[in-house]
Design a protein around this motif. Structure first.
Motif, PDB file in Angstrom:
ATOM      1  N   PRO A  63       0.829  -1.210   0.000  1.00 56.49           N
ATOM      2  CA  PRO A  63       0.000   0.000   0.000  1.00 56.49           C
ATOM      3  C   PRO A  63       0.861   1.258   0.000  1.00 56.49           C
ATOM      4  N   SER A  64       0.242   2.401  -0.281  1.00 57.19           N
ATOM      5  CA  SER A  64       0.960   3.665  -0.243  1.00 57.19           C
ATOM      6  C   SER A  64       1.430   3.949   1.179  1.00 57.19           C
ATOM      7  N   ALA A  65       2.415   4.816   1.311  1.00 56.56           N
ATOM      8  CA  ALA A  65       3.044   5.064   2.614  1.00 56.56           C
ATOM      9  C   ALA A  65       2.045   5.550   3.655  1.00 56.56           C
ATOM     10  N   ASN A  66       1.085   6.393   3.267  1.00 54.85           N
ATOM     11  CA  ASN A  66       0.136   6.887   4.267  1.00 54.85           C
ATOM     12  C   ASN A  66      -0.779   5.769   4.767  1.00 54.85           C
ATOM     13  N   VAL A  67      -1.074   4.789   3.933  1.00 56.12           N
ATOM     14  CA  VAL A  67      -1.868   3.633   4.374  1.00 56.12           C
ATOM     15  C   VAL A  67      -1.023   2.722   5.249  1.00 56.12           C
ATOM     16  N   GLN A  68       0.249   2.557   4.893  1.00 60.37           N
ATOM     17  CA  GLN A  68       1.150   1.735   5.702  1.00 60.37           C
ATOM     18  C   GLN A  68       1.217   2.255   7.127  1.00 60.37           C
ATOM     19  N   GLN A  69       1.308   3.554   7.288  1.00 55.60           N
ATOM     20  CA  GLN A  69       1.425   4.145   8.615  1.00 55.60           C
ATOM     21  C   GLN A  69       0.153   3.949   9.438  1.00 55.60           C
ATOM     22  N   ARG A  70      -0.999   3.934   8.776  1.00 59.60           N
ATOM     23  CA  ARG A  70      -2.252   3.704   9.497  1.00 59.60           C
ATOM     24  C   ARG A  70      -2.354   2.262   9.964  1.00 59.60           C
ATOM     25  N   ILE A  71      -1.825   1.317   9.156  1.00 55.89           N
ATOM     26  CA  ILE A  71      -1.903  -0.101   9.521  1.00 55.89           C
ATOM     27  C   ILE A  71      -0.929  -0.392  10.659  1.00 55.89           C
ATOM     28  N   ASP A  72       0.325  -0.094  10.442  1.00 51.93           N
ATOM     29  CA  ASP A  72       1.380  -0.360  11.425  1.00 51.93           C
ATOM     30  C   ASP A  72       2.622   0.410  10.975  1.00 51.93           C
ATOM     31  N   PRO A  73       3.135   1.302  11.797  1.00 51.84           N
ATOM     32  CA  PRO A  73       4.297   2.102  11.385  1.00 51.84           C
ATOM     33  C   PRO A  73       5.518   1.271  11.007  1.00 51.84           C
ATOM     34  N   ASN A  74       5.601   0.033  11.469  1.00 50.09           N
ATOM     35  CA  ASN A  74       6.763  -0.802  11.175  1.00 50.09           C
ATOM     36  C   ASN A  74       6.541  -1.747   9.998  1.00 50.09           C
ATOM     37  N   THR A  75       5.382  -1.672   9.371  1.00 53.25           N
ATOM     38  CA  THR A  75       5.052  -2.583   8.281  1.00 53.25           C
ATOM     39  C   THR A  75       5.223  -1.882   6.944  1.00 53.25           C
ATOM     40  N   ILE A  76       5.762  -2.591   5.987  1.00 53.57           N
ATOM     41  CA  ILE A  76       5.890  -2.044   4.637  1.00 53.57           C
ATOM     42  C   ILE A  76       4.786  -2.609   3.759  1.00 53.57           C
ATOM     43  N   GLY A  77       4.772  -3.912   3.561  1.00 53.66           N
ATOM     44  CA  GLY A  77       3.756  -4.554   2.746  1.00 53.66           C
ATOM     45  C   GLY A  77       3.311  -5.831   3.412  1.00 53.66           C
ATOM     46  N   SER A  78       2.392  -6.531   2.773  1.00 55.53           N
ATOM     47  CA  SER A  78       1.921  -7.786   3.349  1.00 55.53           C
ATOM     48  C   SER A  78       2.192  -8.942   2.388  1.00 55.53           C
ATOM     49  N   VAL A  79       2.359 -10.107   2.979  1.00 58.47           N
ATOM     50  CA  VAL A  79       2.653 -11.331   2.236  1.00 58.47           C
ATOM     51  C   VAL A  79       1.693 -12.396   2.724  1.00 58.47           C
ATOM     52  N   SER A  80       1.031 -13.086   1.797  1.00 55.23           N
ATOM     53  CA  SER A  80       0.167 -14.192   2.212  1.00 55.23           C
ATOM     54  C   SER A  80       0.264 -15.340   1.213  1.00 55.23           C
ATOM     55  N   GLY A  81       0.187 -16.541   1.724  1.00 56.52           N
ATOM     56  CA  GLY A  81       0.193 -17.738   0.892  1.00 56.52           C
ATOM     57  C   GLY A  81       1.495 -18.022   0.183  1.00 56.52           C
ATOM     58  N   CYS A  82       2.608 -17.501   0.689  1.00 49.06           N
ATOM     59  CA  CYS A  82       3.893 -17.646   0.010  1.00 49.06           C
ATOM     60  C   CYS A  82       4.817 -18.642   0.699  1.00 49.06           C
TER      61      CYS A  82
END
Length: 145
Positions: free
Chosen positions: A120-139
């Motif tokens: 997600p864009s940086a402003n969405v990343q900060q709303r989710i978790d300041p330490n998170t960049i992106g998400s990974v699932s099923g990998c």
């Protein structure tokens, strides 16, 4: 005089063949896992490069263009300077509005079929978790960005 014939017995040869087969099976499995992980890392890099294109656009226009791509070809057409390294293994999509975006790489087949990477864009990343960049699932063994 006894003549003692030199050589290996059939049991000894079969034991060596079994040991080599077990080692080969382990090596092939490990190599396949290594290749899958490297493709996932490359897809992460592709998403990061695409994010840089969007951020560059934001710097020029003070907003993101509205896009809703559903294939890698559409994404490449929208962002002509971007070319994915893993275009054969992942489908890259963009969902963007004037202030946010979400980039997704979805695995196509084989061990990557259920793999989804989201950036997600940086402003969405900060709303989710300041330490998170992106998400990974099923990998598989890759669980974090």
């Amino acid at each position: 005089m006894h003549r003692h014939a030199g050589g290996f017995t059939l049991i000894e040869l079969m034991t060596v063949v079994v040991i080599i087969a077990v080692l080969a099976a382990i090596a092939i499995s490990t190599y396949g896992s290594y290749i899958t992980r490297s493709k996932i890392q490359s897809a992460k890099s592709d998403l990061s490069a695409l994010a840089l294109n969007l951020e560059n656009e934001f710097q020029r226009e003070l907003q993101y263009s509205a896009h809703a791509t559903s294939s890698t070809a559409q994404t490449q057409a929208a962002y002509q300077g971007w070319r994915p390294a893993e275009g054969k293994d992942f489908v890259y999509t963009v969902a963007s509005a004037s202030t946010t975006y979400t980039l997704t790489a979805t695995g196509i087949d084989g061990p990557l079929a259920s793999c989804v990477l989201t950036l997600p864009s940086a402003n969405v990343q900060q709303r989710i978790d300041p330490n998170t960049i992106g998400s990974v699932s099923g990998c598989g063994s890759v669980t974090t960005w």
